[in-house]
Design a protein around this motif. Sequence first.
Motif, PDB file in Angstrom:
ATOM      1  N   ARG A 281       1.282   7.744  -5.616  1.00  0.00           N
ATOM      2  CA  ARG A 281       0.091   8.296  -5.957  1.00  0.00           C
ATOM      3  C   ARG A 281       1.014  10.294  -5.156  1.00  0.00           C
ATOM      4  NH1 ARG A 281      -3.390   4.664  -4.590  1.00  0.00           N
ATOM      5  NH2 ARG A 281      -3.032   5.567  -2.500  1.00  0.00           N
ATOM      6  N   LYS A 282       1.767   9.998  -4.682  1.00  0.00           N
ATOM      7  CA  LYS A 282       2.209  11.286  -4.167  1.00  0.00           C
ATOM      8  C   LYS A 282       2.710  12.213  -5.242  1.00  0.00           C
ATOM      9  CE  LYS A 282       5.196  12.859  -0.558  1.00  0.00           C
ATOM     10  NZ  LYS A 282       5.820  12.367   0.355  1.00  0.00           N
TER      11      LYS A 282
ATOM     12  N   GLN B 106       0.865   4.738  -2.187  1.00  0.00           N
ATOM     13  CA  GLN B 106       0.629   5.811  -2.287  1.00  0.00           C
ATOM     14  C   GLN B 106       1.775   7.240  -2.365  1.00  0.00           C
ATOM     15  OE1 GLN B 106       0.779   5.102   2.676  1.00  0.00           O
ATOM     16  NE2 GLN B 106      -1.481   4.947   2.179  1.00  0.00           N
ATOM     17  N   SER B 107       2.867   6.034  -2.285  1.00  0.00           N
ATOM     18  CA  SER B 107       4.490   7.330  -3.242  1.00  0.00           C
ATOM     19  C   SER B 107       3.796   7.054  -4.203  1.00  0.00           C
ATOM     20  CB  SER B 107       5.521   6.274  -2.922  1.00  0.00           C
ATOM     21  OG  SER B 107       6.780   6.747  -3.389  1.00  0.00           O
TER      22      SER B 107
ATOM     23  N   ALA C  93       6.590   6.870   0.638  1.00  0.00           N
ATOM     24  CA  ALA C  93       4.989   6.638   1.361  1.00  0.00           C
ATOM     25  C   ALA C  93       6.081   7.384   2.641  1.00  0.00           C
ATOM     26  CB  ALA C  93       4.522   5.939   1.345  1.00  0.00           C
ATOM     27  N   ASP C  94       4.225   8.223   3.293  1.00  0.00           N
ATOM     28  CA  ASP C  94       4.540   9.163   4.794  1.00  0.00           C
ATOM     29  C   ASP C  94       3.963   8.329   5.625  1.00  0.00           C
ATOM     30  OD1 ASP C  94       5.918  11.094   3.733  1.00  0.00           O
ATOM     31  OD2 ASP C  94       4.822  12.203   3.750  1.00  0.00           O
TER      32      ASP C  94
ATOM     33  N   LYS D  36       2.777  11.334  -8.907  1.00  0.00           N
ATOM     34  CA  LYS D  36       2.222  10.602  -9.644  1.00  0.00           C
ATOM     35  C   LYS D  36       2.774  11.730 -11.081  1.00  0.00           C
ATOM     36  CE  LYS D  36      -2.256  12.324  -9.399  1.00  0.00           C
ATOM     37  NZ  LYS D  36      -3.097  11.530  -9.364  1.00  0.00           N
TER      38      LYS D  36
ATOM     39  N   ASN E  75       1.194  -1.015  -0.254  1.00  0.00           N
ATOM     40  CA  ASN E  75      -0.184  -0.010  -0.178  1.00  0.00           C
ATOM     41  C   ASN E  75       0.510   1.177  -0.267  1.00  0.00           C
ATOM     42  OD1 ASN E  75      -2.542   1.504   0.325  1.00  0.00           O
ATOM     43  ND2 ASN E  75      -2.805   1.683   2.074  1.00  0.00           N
ATOM     44  N   SER E  76       2.255   1.520   0.235  1.00  0.00           N
ATOM     45  CA  SER E  76       2.999   2.603   0.623  1.00  0.00           C
ATOM     46  C   SER E  76       3.810   2.807  -0.964  1.00  0.00           C
ATOM     47  CB  SER E  76       4.125   2.779   1.642  1.00  0.00           C
ATOM     48  OG  SER E  76       5.093   1.441   1.304  1.00  0.00           O
TER      49      SER E  76
END
Length: 117
Positions: free
Chosen positions: A10-11, A7-8, A116-117, A13, A3-4
């Motif tokens: 997406r952050k 997220q990375s 990812a945060d 992109k 999932n991370s």
Amino acid sequence: MGNSIFQSIRKNKTGILLIMLAAFSTSVGQMLWKMSGHFLDGYFVIGFFLYFCGALLMIVAFRFGDLSVLHPLLSMGYIFSLFLGSIFLGEHMTPFKIIGTCIIFAGAALIGGGDAD
């Protein structure tokens, strides 16, 4: 962890898309330089323009993502160059080049998904 990675991506992109375009643009520009018959012919000028556009895209991309993610993705330019050279210049793909390409791709994918945060 899976999932991370998403997220990375997406952050970052927009930055990832721009840096991939930059890597492709500079690779095509360099290929055109190699295809150039002499200084300042059409291939050289178009190649210079594409390389310049790639440099600008790289600068802009850094505004839309983390440097630690985006800069390593410039290594995708090596992959683009390998395929462009093979397709347009008749350069040979060896097993070592294919293995190296896979390693570069895997490394870029792992780094691209690692913040990812």
